[in-house]
Structure formats: C-alpha cells, structure tokens
Design a protein around this motif. Sequence first.
Motif, PDB file in Angstrom:
ATOM      1  N   THR A 154      -1.417   8.069  -9.755  1.00  0.00           N
ATOM      2  CA  THR A 154      -1.697   6.829 -10.480  1.00  0.00           C
ATOM      3  C   THR A 154      -1.552   5.588  -9.602  1.00  0.00           C
ATOM      4  OG1 THR A 154       0.588   6.656 -11.246  1.00  0.00           O
ATOM      5  CG2 THR A 154      -0.952   7.782 -12.694  1.00  0.00           C
ATOM      6  N   PHE A 264       2.780   6.660 -20.739  1.00  0.00           N
ATOM      7  CA  PHE A 264       3.051   5.802 -19.576  1.00  0.00           C
ATOM      8  C   PHE A 264       4.117   4.768 -19.898  1.00  0.00           C
ATOM      9  CE2 PHE A 264      -1.311   7.296 -19.008  1.00  0.00           C
ATOM     10  CZ  PHE A 264      -1.282   7.749 -17.691  1.00  0.00           C
ATOM     11  N   CYS A 267       6.017  -0.299 -14.838  1.00  0.00           N
ATOM     12  CA  CYS A 267       6.736  -0.142 -13.571  1.00  0.00           C
ATOM     13  C   CYS A 267       6.332  -1.276 -12.633  1.00  0.00           C
ATOM     14  CB  CYS A 267       6.410   1.217 -12.941  1.00  0.00           C
ATOM     15  SG  CYS A 267       4.683   1.382 -12.438  1.00  0.00           S
ATOM     16  N   ALA A 269       4.536  -2.619  -9.368  1.00  0.00           N
ATOM     17  CA  ALA A 269       3.326  -2.087  -8.717  1.00  0.00           C
ATOM     18  C   ALA A 269       2.994  -2.902  -7.479  1.00  0.00           C
ATOM     19  CB  ALA A 269       2.154  -2.114  -9.692  1.00  0.00           C
ATOM     20  N   ARG A 283       3.300   3.841 -14.958  1.00  0.00           N
ATOM     21  CA  ARG A 283       3.447   5.167 -14.362  1.00  0.00           C
ATOM     22  C   ARG A 283       3.725   6.167 -15.486  1.00  0.00           C
ATOM     23  NH1 ARG A 283       9.314   3.933 -11.736  1.00  0.00           N
ATOM     24  NH2 ARG A 283      10.486   3.938 -13.684  1.00  0.00           N
ATOM     25  N   ASP A 292       2.570  14.227 -12.265  1.00  0.00           N
ATOM     26  CA  ASP A 292       2.329  13.201 -11.249  1.00  0.00           C
ATOM     27  C   ASP A 292       2.257  13.836  -9.859  1.00  0.00           C
ATOM     28  OD1 ASP A 292       2.516  10.046 -10.741  1.00  0.00           O
ATOM     29  OD2 ASP A 292       3.542  11.132  -9.118  1.00  0.00           O
ATOM     30  N   SER A 295       3.014   9.557  -6.983  1.00  0.00           N
ATOM     31  CA  SER A 295       2.548   8.164  -7.022  1.00  0.00           C
ATOM     32  C   SER A 295       3.639   7.163  -6.690  1.00  0.00           C
ATOM     33  CB  SER A 295       2.008   7.838  -8.420  1.00  0.00           C
ATOM     34  OG  SER A 295       1.174   8.858  -8.890  1.00  0.00           O
ATOM     35  N   ASP A 296       4.902   7.602  -6.751  1.00  0.00           N
ATOM     36  CA  ASP A 296       6.007   6.666  -6.529  1.00  0.00           C
ATOM     37  C   ASP A 296       6.049   6.195  -5.084  1.00  0.00           C
ATOM     38  OD1 ASP A 296       7.028   6.223  -8.920  1.00  0.00           O
ATOM     39  OD2 ASP A 296       8.884   7.392  -8.671  1.00  0.00           O
TER      40      ASP A 296
END
Lengths: 355, 328
Positions: A154, A264, A267, A269, A283, A292, A295-296
Amino acid sequence: MRTADLVQAIAAYDGKPLTIMEVCGTHTAAISECGIPSLLPSTIRLISGPGCPVCVTVSAYIDRLIQLATSPNTCVVSFGDVLRVKGSSGDLRSTKGARVEMVYTPFRALELAESDPYTTFVFAAVGFETTAPLYALLVEQIIARGIDNLKLLTALKTMPAVIRTLCQEDNTGGNACTADFFSTIDGFIAPGHVATVTGSALFGELAQEVGKPFAVAGFTAPSLLAAILALAGSAGRAEVYNFYPSAVTAEGNLEALAKVDRYFEPCNAAWRGLGTIPHSGLRLREAFAHLDAGSDALTADHIPAGCHCGQVIAGKCAPANCPMFGKACTPESPIGACMVSMEGACYHHYINDRR
Amino acid sequence: MKITLAEGAGGVSTARLISEVFAKHFQNPILAGMEDAAVLPTESFSQIALTTDSFVVTPLFFKGGDIGRLAVAGTVNDLLMRGATPRYLTAAFIIETGTDTDTLEKIARSMAETAKEAGVLIVAGDTKVVEGDGQVFINTTGVGFVPAGVEISASRAEVGDVVLLSGTLGDHHAALLSARMGIENAVESDAAPLTAMVQELLSAGIRLHAMRDVTRGGLGTVLTEIAEASGVQIELEEESLPLTPAVKSFCGLLGLSPLYMGNEGKLIALLPAEEAERAIEIVRSSPYGKNAAIIGTVAAGDGVILRTPLGGRRKIGPLVGEGLPRIC
C-alpha cells in the motif's frame, strides 16, 4: 450561469493576482483538456497540487515493488502508470526479470491469484480516498474467497493533512525555484472524486483552519469554471463551495468510508518532495497485516539529480521552470513521476503546452 | 489441421498449403503461373506508388475485422493517400507452428474479399513457418499507379485549406483493446479499404492537397506530421470531431484520448475551403464515409491547436509513450 457567461465573468476579473491550486490530478487533466488556462486573465494562475497518486509516491515504494517483482514466484499486479515511475535506480517495466501484470481493475488480481496458486501476487495499491474503497473490497474478497497468495503493497494517501502542510507559510515560501513564484496559494479547487467519498464538510473545516477558500468541483468545464469564479470572487473568505452537488454531499459516502475503516487505519505517509506527513495515509489494520507485502517504513525519497518533481507537487515550481522539463525529461523518457502520469502536472504542461 | 515445420520446408507440404489455402482464394492469372516473380503491365502511367506494411495484431479476429482485412486495407489505403490507383499486392505470411489451417483459410478468404472490394490483385506471396504458438504475421506490399497531374503529399497543405475527416475516431483501436481486455461493448473496428471514397474524390476533380489515413498514433500524430511537413498551423474544432457513443464512453472509462487512437478505415484530407462542401458530400455518400465532417482549418503558424467547446485553446502534439491508462 451559462458556460459562456462563466467564461466572460472570469475573463473580466480585475481583482488582485490570484494563485489557485487544483489539488486533484484528474482536475489537472480536465483543466488542460478543456483549454481553461487559455481563457484565464493574466491575474489568475492555476497550479497543480499533490493529487496525482503516482506523482506523490516515493522511490522506496517503487524499489520495494521492483524487489518483489524480481523475487522468485512473485508477481506484481498494477495499474499502468505505476510501471514507468522510477525508483532509486529503475522502473518496474524496464527491470530485467521483473514479473508484472498490468490490470485495469484491482479485482483482476483475484482471478490471477486463483488461477496460479504457486505464485504470490502483490497488488500495487496506490491511490487516494477515491481508490481506497476498491482496495477495501479487494481485501474483503481475498478473505471471503480464502485466497492466500494475494497481498497488497500500500501507498494510500488521504487528503486534508497534505493541504495543511502546503499552507504552512514556511513551506510555501522557501526554496521555490523562481523567487516570485507561488509565494502563497489563495484558494483551492478541492478534489471532486475524493470529496465524493469524504464529503465537502471536511474541506469546510479545513477552510476555517487554514483561512482560505475551497471549491469542490466536478470534471466538466462548467463545474471547473464555476469553482474558479467562486474562488476569484471569494475575497479570501474561508468558505467551502460545492459545484459538484450531483455527486458530493456534505457528509460523504458513509458506506464507502465504513468499508475503508473496517480494513484500513490512518497512518503517517511519505510524500514525494514533501517528507512524511502525520495522519496523511492509510495502512491495513493489525488484524489484516498478514495481507501486507511490506508497506511499512517505505519512506526513502530519492529524487533524481536536477528533477524538481518535489517542488512541482508542492506548487513551488512551475513545470516549465524545471531545468529538465522538455529536455532530459519528456513523456517519451520521463525522469520525474510528474512526467509519467497522464494526470501529472509536467505531462500536461508538456503535452498541451500549458503555461 | 495444425501447421508444423513441414509446411515451411518448401516441399510438398508447403506446396499443398499454398495451393489449398492461399492460391485457392487469391486466384488470378498472374499468380496462377507460380513463377519466381510476377510480371506486371505498366499500363499508361508514368509514376508508380509503392508501399509496404506488416501486421502483427492480437487477436487475429476481432469485432468488425481480422488480420487479413487489415493487411489488405492498410496497404491499399497507404497507396490511396498519395492519389495512386491501387493495383497489385504481395502477401508474405510468417506462421507459427500450431496455427490451424482453418484459421489460415479464414484469413485468406477475408484477404481475398477485401482485395476484391479494394480493386487489387494479390500477385505474389511467400509463406514461412516458425516455431511458436499459433500466431500469424502478415506483410503486404502494394503497387499503385499515379494518374498524371495528381500530386498529394503531407507537405502540400496550404493556408486556407479545410481538414476533412471521413468518419468517427478510434473505432479500431477501441475494438482491439476491448477484445484484449474482455470488455463487452458495441465498439467495432472500422478496418476497410477506402478505394471508392478516394477515387470518387479524384474523379470529381477535388484538389486534394494532403491526405493521410488515421492509423497508429491517431489524429493528433498524423496532423502534427502534416503541419510540420507543410509549415502551417492546423486548428481543430473539438465539437466537430465525430465519435460513436460507444467509443466515447470506452475512452472515458479508461482515460484514453480519441485523438491518439488508431483507425484502419478513416482518412483526413486537406483541401481548399471552397471545395469543402462538394468534398464532404462525395465522402458522405461513399462507402465508410457517412459520418464525415469538416473538423478544422489551416492557418499560418505551426503545430496543431484544438479549440475546445468552451472556446479555450490547447496544443495537440504527437502521441508520446504508449498511452498507459490512468490509475483512477
């Protein structure tokens, strides 16, 4: 007001010079396609904002997609634009050995995953509030169908926070690429598709907070012209106007919002050229974290040397003032993301010779 | 029956493929000799027009046409755009193993029908077989004769000309994309030879300055090339561009611009304004021309400008990149 009257009223504007930002990439495209810039008096300037989803995606995200696409038994599934955006070294399409499927709808990924259970498919889930409900439905389907070889990477962004950032004086004043360019933004054409989901009230609150007018517009010439005229006539009043009432309500699409909220959560970004902005993205919730694909912490924002995409996105630099514009960077061989996307500011300024 | 490498070996199997599939449909006295080269009468013309094109389309059959119709119409139309009378074609086939002979026969039949319609004979050919997965590639080369006094060129557009477009934009491109993406809609390819249309314009004495068929790259690319070659500015009226509702909604859905989508049976002609009315009448009453429209004018300057319904103006360039559909 008839369209011709709107055109005339805007041409007759004799107030102070105005800079209006159209936030949404689809607005950038529609404004160019309607030829609106050629109808504005020299005192009204439209600039494109951070609302083209691939334009604001950072290089770390593209790098991660490339890493996934070149991993064994892994295939990245993506919309077309994403394929040509450069990461820190190359783009997905020209990376040797990268396995990529281009699709027109995220739901095609479900069929791909079901037809090839030995491959892990990763959907490049890039977008704003507009696209987030689709991804929520995709997650819902992944779970309902018991698919265990489809994940999401994401880079989902949400609207109000980034505009707040742009409005902070020190951010719009500093390091502009020409001294007199865009020292302040006088008003915003608020993104029509996003507002369909979030509602116009969100932009009303933001107007109050930042002390600037917002006009929600649709994607037709009359709607965009009405928005520009309202902003020009607002004398800086911190109000929200809605010129897209057929699709946008004050409270938004509650059903879509609930669906997004189910899967979701907000978060921080990372935005190309703008850094990490708190509460400006989405997220997957903890309960769905197994879907996931890493993506973090994708925050690294490598911008090619000489590329002014970061300032273009923030409205601090006109595309044509980037030294690479139309020379090293063209739609044929784009360097910055804003030249890749058909909703990017540079692409439209180049294609339509927009000034 | 499936094609194997034997059909490409030049022996009995090749001869059988040629006689049972291609020669059967393309029959004419010149081809029937099966000589190494076709010998053609020059008739009374002093100039010949020559062009070649290869066709690599997927899928081979689509709504409104197939690769065979394209291979004939595409080359015939290129000859016509220089004012030539198309006469002869060659057809070379590169056939992948696994192709069904029924598929080849369907393609050959379609080529024969289109050639008949276009007024050309297929007088020479070649077949090669390569290992693969049932794909077919066709090259056609076309010969036509240019009547004395006819001089049509992309560099001959003049200030004061009008731009005539012979019908709706984007049909072929949208039909192919729909087929590839499995989208059900009413879009049909417009693949067609424009022989009758052009010959009627020529025999009516319309002073055609420049002509192009609107194929790959679309109207934006073709007009940019003409503007550059002729050293003029072309101004288009967006409202006058003909589009079917099905193509319009298809483009809207995918974020594609009909200005950059290919056709295979449409032409633009640049001709003096005083002949516009007569020309449009001729084109509209010819096959494939009923939606023709005057879409713009030629002025001094450079480039292509689109006047939007609002009265705004924007520059139109050639197609860049490959027009990837937008994200949202």
